[in-house]
Design a protein around this motif. Structure first.
Motif, PDB file in Angstrom:
ATOM      1  N   GLY A  49       0.805  -1.215   0.000  1.00 30.39           N
ATOM      2  CA  GLY A  49       0.000   0.000   0.000  1.00 30.39           C
ATOM      3  C   GLY A  49       0.835   1.260   0.000  1.00 30.39           C
ATOM      4  O   GLY A  49       0.381   2.307  -0.450  1.00 30.39           O
ATOM      5  N   LEU A 100       3.319   1.902  -1.787  1.00 33.74           N
ATOM      6  CA  LEU A 100       3.944   2.103  -3.092  1.00 33.74           C
ATOM      7  C   LEU A 100       3.737   3.528  -3.599  1.00 33.74           C
ATOM      8  O   LEU A 100       4.638   4.155  -4.103  1.00 33.74           O
ATOM      9  CB  LEU A 100       3.343   1.103  -4.090  1.00 33.74           C
ATOM     10  CG  LEU A 100       4.206   0.654  -5.248  1.00 33.74           C
ATOM     11  CD1 LEU A 100       5.535   0.161  -4.774  1.00 33.74           C
ATOM     12  CD2 LEU A 100       3.480  -0.417  -6.034  1.00 33.74           C
ATOM     13  N   ARG A 101       2.519   4.041  -3.442  1.00 38.40           N
ATOM     14  CA  ARG A 101       2.217   5.389  -3.925  1.00 38.40           C
ATOM     15  C   ARG A 101       3.071   6.421  -3.205  1.00 38.40           C
ATOM     16  O   ARG A 101       3.581   7.347  -3.802  1.00 38.40           O
ATOM     17  CB  ARG A 101       0.731   5.721  -3.750  1.00 38.40           C
ATOM     18  CG  ARG A 101       0.348   7.054  -4.331  1.00 38.40           C
ATOM     19  CD  ARG A 101      -1.138   7.305  -4.207  1.00 38.40           C
ATOM     20  NE  ARG A 101      -1.903   6.411  -5.038  1.00 38.40           N
ATOM     21  CZ  ARG A 101      -2.105   6.595  -6.333  1.00 38.40           C
ATOM     22  NH1 ARG A 101      -1.596   7.634  -6.938  1.00 38.40           N
ATOM     23  NH2 ARG A 101      -2.818   5.750  -7.029  1.00 38.40           N
ATOM     24  N   THR A 139       6.712   6.514  -4.475  1.00 40.68           N
ATOM     25  CA  THR A 139       7.030   6.943  -5.835  1.00 40.68           C
ATOM     26  C   THR A 139       6.705   8.408  -6.045  1.00 40.68           C
ATOM     27  O   THR A 139       6.010   9.000  -5.287  1.00 40.68           O
ATOM     28  CB  THR A 139       6.245   6.104  -6.860  1.00 40.68           C
ATOM     29  OG1 THR A 139       4.878   6.084  -6.486  1.00 40.68           O
ATOM     30  CG2 THR A 139       6.782   4.714  -6.933  1.00 40.68           C
TER      31      THR A 139
END
Lengths: 225, 235
Positions: free
Chosen positions: B229, B231-232, B235
């Motif tokens: 979760g 990941l956003r 990045t």
């Protein structure tokens, strides 16, 4: 019949700060427009209003098919799209990101697959179709945004600074796609940019925006197709 | 000290021999907690979606109540469900007291605020750009809502796992409304309490080890889910 756009007397404020003020213009079908202006002059807000994801405080946006006003419903919203500066990639594969616009339209699976693969090849992301979209580089992400928009074959495509903060190679790929659309002449394209040379390369009509309105010095860069 | 280690070794033997009583208790625990959690999640996700995606009168009050109820004392829930289901209570005619169903009801009440509140947090944490992206790609308002909820899926999974941790470790409510009847309503936590009272540490320790292993597994899954979760944010 292709869509035209007529904006009349648009106003938009956020927390008492006027962003769009008495903004009126007409956009013709099949043309490519470049919308330029300093930061904070209201370009992005104007695109969001035109793309029907935001309402103006005053004034009206009218989409015309011939001389007939088109009802602002879901069917109209699905004929236009906007590529946001931050595209808002979904936390899933590149393929599923591009397929999204077709899935919400209820297209059959096979048709979706073919169209998505074609769109991904067009933006050079075919080899990354299984990769999570959030792990793409900024240039690839921007190309993903273009693919997501292109795959739904919009009649009007709004691009909000699609090449800002990406490298030259990615910028050239995106410009190439816009040039391709321009040649086909099927869609109206409206692009915001700070790059004057890019605007001249891409657009039929240059629109300069300042203090919330389109300045009168609209300039035809080249004849529209 | 010797009896402690002796207890542990007997407990391990019980686990590896797949003792029938032990197995029955574990399965009932998982059935009760799993059912309760499934129902709580089915109720909690739409609640969280409504609270996270719509603006309506009283929304803030509902969020405050949910947050408050996250810390509901299990014995209070047990008392409430007991009074509700007891013969003289408003739902006494259903004759559910001292049954696994009563235990499921109590665990739903315990886990629903936790799952709903954490799901709400997950949904409101989704980047607003996702909603806009969904809109510009032609999604209907309902499809936009589903997309935002889908983007919050790792947070929602974390909420469900947290809820599972809460109900599997709970003893007060299930003891009061289940009655700890052998072979019928006896679950891991109530058995540990009972067997400890009786001085029968092997079974209590075996179940304790299994509960700990379950807790460890839950935390490992939670870690993996949270990593995915995040990941956003990375990045």
């Amino acid at each position: 019949m292709s869509l035209r756009l007529k904006a009349a007397g648009l106003y938009k404020s956020y927390n008492g700060k006027t962003v769009i003020a008495d903004c009126s213009f007409v956009l013709q079908e099949g043309r490519t427009y470049a919308l330029m202006g300093p930061n904070g002059c209201g370009k992005s807000t104007l695109l969001r209003i035109c793309a029907l994801i935001e309402e103006p405080d005053q004034g009206e946006i009218t989409y015309l098919s011939g001389d007939v006003a088109v009802q602002k419903d879901m069917a109209l919203r699905r004929r236009i799209t906007l590529v946001l500066p931050r595209i808002g990639a979904f936390n899933t594969s590149v393929f599923k990101n591009v397929a999204y616009g077709l899935q919400v339209r209820g297209l059959p699976r096979d048709a979706i697959r073919n169209k998505v693969l074609e769109a991904l090849d067009m933006v050079g992301l075919g080899h990354k179709k299984g990769q999570n979209a959030l792990t793409l580089s900024s240039g690839e992400t921007q190309r993903l945004g273009i693919a997501r928009a292109m795959v739904i074959e919009p009649e009007i495509l709004f691009l909000d600074e699609p090449t800002a903060s990406i490298d030259r190679k990615n910028s050239e790929i995106i410009e190439g796609i816009i040039q391709g659309m321009k040649k086909e002449g099927r869609s109206m394209v409206v692009i915001t940019t700070h790059d004057m040379t890019q605007a001249e390369r891409l657009a039929d009509v240059l629109m300069v925006m300042d203090e919330g309105k389109i300045k009168e010095n609209l300039r035809r860069v080249s004849e529209a197709p | 000290m010797n009896s402690f280690f002796e207890g542990i070794s007997k407990a391990v033997a019980l686990i590896f021999n797949l003792d029938a009583e032990l197995l029955q208790i574990i399965l009932l625990s998982l059935r009760v907690s799993g059912s309760a959690l499934m129902i709580a999640t089915i109720l909690a996700v739409p609640t969280a979606g409504l609270l996270g995606l719509k603006r309506f009168h009283g929304r803030g009050a509902v969020i405050s109540v949910l947050n408050t109820f996250m810390g509901l004392p299990p014995v209070v829930v047990g008392l409430f469900v007991y009074l509700l289901l007891s013969r003289s209570g408003p739902m006494g005619f259903l004759a559910l007291l001292y049954s696994p169903t009563a235990m499921i009801i109590a665990q739903i009440i315990l886990s629903y605020p936790i799952v709903a509140s954490l799901c709400h947090t997950a949904i409101v944490s989704v980047d607003p750009i996702v909603k806009q992206a969904s809109m510009v790609l032609g999604a209907t308002p309902f499809q936009v809502s589903l997309t935002v909820i889908n983007e919050a899926r790792y947070g929602i999974m974390s909420a469900v796992i947290a809820g599972f941790g809460r109900v599997t470790a709970e003893v007060g409510a299930v003891m009061m409304v289940g009655g700890n009847i052998a072979g019928f309503t006896r679950v891991m936590t109530t058995t540990i309490a009972l067997e400890t009272d009786k001085g029968n540490f092997e079974l209590a320790l075996a179940l304790g080890i299994i509960l700990l292993a379950l807790s460890l597994a839950i935390n490992l899954v939670l870690r993996v889910v949270q990593k995915k979760g995040n990941l956003r944010a990375e990045t």
